[in-house]
Design an enzyme around this catalytic site. Structure first.
Site, PDB file in Angstrom:
ATOM      1  N   GLY A 215      -5.291   2.262   9.548  1.00  0.00           N
ATOM      2  CA  GLY A 215      -5.841   1.345   8.543  1.00  0.00           C
ATOM      3  C   GLY A 215      -6.718   2.086   7.558  1.00  0.00           C
ATOM      4  O   GLY A 215      -6.532   3.277   7.305  1.00  0.00           O
ATOM      5  N   ILE A 216      -7.719   1.364   7.064  1.00  0.00           N
ATOM      6  CA  ILE A 216      -8.611   1.971   6.073  1.00  0.00           C
ATOM      7  C   ILE A 216      -9.991   2.138   6.698  1.00  0.00           C
ATOM      8  O   ILE A 216     -10.318   1.441   7.647  1.00  0.00           O
ATOM      9  CB  ILE A 216      -8.697   1.086   4.818  1.00  0.00           C
ATOM     10  CG1 ILE A 216      -9.432   1.808   3.709  1.00  0.00           C
ATOM     11  CG2 ILE A 216      -9.322  -0.261   5.121  1.00  0.00           C
ATOM     12  CD1 ILE A 216      -9.252   1.177   2.372  1.00  0.00           C
ATOM     13  N   GLY A 217     -10.771   3.075   6.205  1.00  0.00           N
ATOM     14  CA  GLY A 217     -12.154   3.199   6.657  1.00  0.00           C
ATOM     15  C   GLY A 217     -12.453   4.546   7.240  1.00  0.00           C
ATOM     16  O   GLY A 217     -11.630   5.462   7.223  1.00  0.00           O
ATOM     17  N   ILE A 219     -13.049   5.582  10.355  1.00  0.00           N
ATOM     18  CA  ILE A 219     -12.393   6.090  11.571  1.00  0.00           C
ATOM     19  C   ILE A 219     -11.002   6.662  11.247  1.00  0.00           C
ATOM     20  O   ILE A 219     -10.711   7.807  11.624  1.00  0.00           O
ATOM     21  CB  ILE A 219     -12.363   5.032  12.688  1.00  0.00           C
ATOM     22  CG1 ILE A 219     -13.805   4.825  13.171  1.00  0.00           C
ATOM     23  CG2 ILE A 219     -11.460   5.454  13.848  1.00  0.00           C
ATOM     24  CD1 ILE A 219     -13.992   3.914  14.326  1.00  0.00           C
ATOM     25  N   GLU A 238       1.321   0.291   7.372  1.00  0.00           N
ATOM     26  CA  GLU A 238       1.131  -0.868   6.501  1.00  0.00           C
ATOM     27  C   GLU A 238       0.496  -0.431   5.179  1.00  0.00           C
ATOM     28  O   GLU A 238       0.865  -0.879   4.115  1.00  0.00           O
ATOM     29  CB  GLU A 238       0.225  -1.803   7.287  1.00  0.00           C
ATOM     30  CG  GLU A 238      -0.465  -2.862   6.577  1.00  0.00           C
ATOM     31  CD  GLU A 238      -1.368  -3.587   7.593  1.00  0.00           C
ATOM     32  OE1 GLU A 238      -0.943  -3.764   8.753  1.00  0.00           O
ATOM     33  OE2 GLU A 238      -2.474  -3.958   7.232  1.00  0.00           O
ATOM     34  N   GLY A 336      -2.044  -6.002  10.324  1.00  0.00           N
ATOM     35  CA  GLY A 336      -0.845  -5.471  10.969  1.00  0.00           C
ATOM     36  C   GLY A 336      -1.114  -4.883  12.341  1.00  0.00           C
ATOM     37  O   GLY A 336      -0.271  -4.171  12.895  1.00  0.00           O
TER      38      GLY A 336
END
Ligand code: COA
Length: 443
Positions: A215-217, A219, A238, A336
């Site tokens: 995902g985003i961010g 981590i 995604e 997702g």
């Protein structure tokens, strides 16, 4: 060029286009950083002309003024993913939230669970054949435009032309608004030592030749930072952000060993800075597809060695994952996460990872807890979970009994919370454990 005449005939100002929306319509707005700004702003500016408009959206990156309490008589927001502009409105009852896997949203539109009256989208300038690209937001935006009774498109020369199944022809757009604003950007996050340690732990179980989703961010960015020594990684995700650029430049992400879409990065949307928006423009290495394809667990699973990396807010001692609400307050959405965890679990050699700092709120609370807070939604079930990773290590839960997985989770909790977790473990399992030993000795 017949389409060019059509293009000119369809041109309207943002205000004129907004006036084409009839009261009582369900309006779907293009997603995330691809959000069309001008027509939405024009609609909100003329709010008194509207009543009963339902605005359906997921990650809202624009102003989100339609959720404001004073606009509630005119617009009602229905969200698939709470965010900074919509979270309070959902909590206060001024907006609604609809739970739904990201992969299922196109079906919600197509099969009339949520009939799309109007789609307001943002696309690239047309090519010489009259096709505009959905650019950085293909996801549910393209399917919404395909189902909508009325399509209003903001045509922006700053929207990159991404390849893949990413195009709409001028013939299929009802009204066109020419705009020229910079796309919404998200800056790279600062990575802490804790996140670096999490990244290192994740990297230790990612093999060369794997295909990744994240995902985003901070981590995901920390994990990407720790992959510099890997070889021939691929991406089927995604979304992607700037974090992938360094690994592409260094030749770590090559997509050479992917088992579907070989040599290609496959994504559904892109959210980052201008650097990545420029990179994906007309780039044959990147293909975007609608989210019911990219996030379909069956498609994901065709990637051998698929690794899904996601995050959560809380995990209980059984391995139930809460990623989207804190108690009854909706914080985000499933996105997702489950699509990719299931796809990775089904992939030959695949791995699914939930990567989290062991604590939240500046170390005040443990993310590993005996029980999820009352009212919290379980995002990913305990049956789906394989690895949980914190800065203290890796807990593999698949194949482990309740007792074993609780113990594995306690081992990666922050040391200052372990005593209370052990106390809970003993309450639940000690008796059973004693009996087990007794049985082994005496039978
Ligand atoms: N108890 C109380 N509060 C908690 C908490 C806990 N156990 N865990 C987190 N929080 C608070 C944090 O303090 C923070 O509050 P703040 O904004 O006031 O500082 C907030 O909740 C968010 O926490 P954090 O974990 O730092 O957020 P994040 O930006 O790293 O996002 C998720 C983590 C889980 C919310 C996010 O990954 C998500 O929405 N996931 C679901 C969707 C998904 O996985 N999609 C697939 C990939 S695109």
């Amino acid at each position: 060029m017949e389409w060019l005449n059509l293009y000119k005939e369809k041109l309207l100002s943002p205000r004129e286009a907004a006036f084409k929306i009839k009261n009582g319509s369900r309006v779907v707005i293009g997603h995330a950083a691809g959000e069309p700004k001008k027509v939405v702003e024009a609609m909100v500016n003329e709010k008194d002309k509207y009543s009963g408009i339902e605005i359906v959206h997921m990650i809202g990156m624009g102003l989100g003024d339609y959720v404001k309490k004073e606009n509630n008589n005119n617009f009602r927001h229905n969200s698939f993913f709470a965010g900074p502009t919509t979270r309070e409105a959902i909590a206060n009852g001024n907006a609604d939230f609809t739970p739904c896997f990201f992969s299922e949203i196109p079906r919600m539109f197509r099969d009339d669970y949520l009939t799309v009256d109007v789609a307001i989208i943002q696309v690239s300038s047309p090519d010489k054949h009259g096709f505009c690209s959905f650019g950085i937001s293909n996801d549910y935006t393209k399917p919404a435009a395909e189902c909508a009774k009325l399509v209003i498109a903001e045509v922006n020369p700053n929207m990159p032309r991404t390849l893949g199944d990413s195009f709409i022809h001028i013939n299929d757009i009802d009204y066109i608004v020419e705009v020229n604003y910079e796309l919404i950007e998200i800056n790279k996050s600062n990575i802490t030592d804790t996140e670096k340690a999490i990244g290192k732990n994740c990297a230790s179980i990612i093999e060369n030749g794997s295909t990744l989703q994240f995902g985003i961010g901070s981590i995901p960015d920390a994990v990407l930072m720790c992959l510099e020594n890997k070889k021939d990684l691929g991406i089927h995700s995604e979304m992607i952000s700037d974090g992938v650029l360094n690994l592409i430049e260094k030749g770590v992400i090559t997509n050479k060993r992917k088992t579907i879409h070989k040599n290609k990065i496959v994504v559904s949307f892109i959210m980052g800075t201008k650097k990545i928006y420029d990179f994906v423009n007309n780039n044959p290495m990147i293909e975007t597809y609608p989210v019911d394809y990219v996030n379909d667990p069956n498609i994901i699973s065709k990637n051998k060695n698929m690794v899904a990396i996601n995050s959560c807010i809380q995990v209980d001692l059984m391995g139930q994952i809460a990623s989207e609400s804190i108690g009854i307050k909706q914080f985000s959405g499933v996105g997702g996460q489950v699509d990719f965890i299931r796809g990775a679990n089904m992939s030959d050699g695949g791995k699914s990872i939930i990567a989290i700092p062991s604590t939240a709120k500046n170390g005040e609370v443990s993310r590993i807890v005996p029980f999820l807070e009352k009212g919290t939604a379980v995002t990913t079930s305990r049956n789906d979970i394989q690895y949980i990773v914190t800065e203290y290590g890796i807990a593999e839960l698949k194949g482990k009994s309740l007792k074993e997985r609780a113990r594995a989770l306690i081992n990666i909790a922050h040391p200052k919370f372990r005593a209370e977790l052990i106390e809970e473990w003993e309450k639940r399992f000690k008796k059973e454990f004693d009996y087990f030993i007794y049985y082994k000795i005496h039978k």
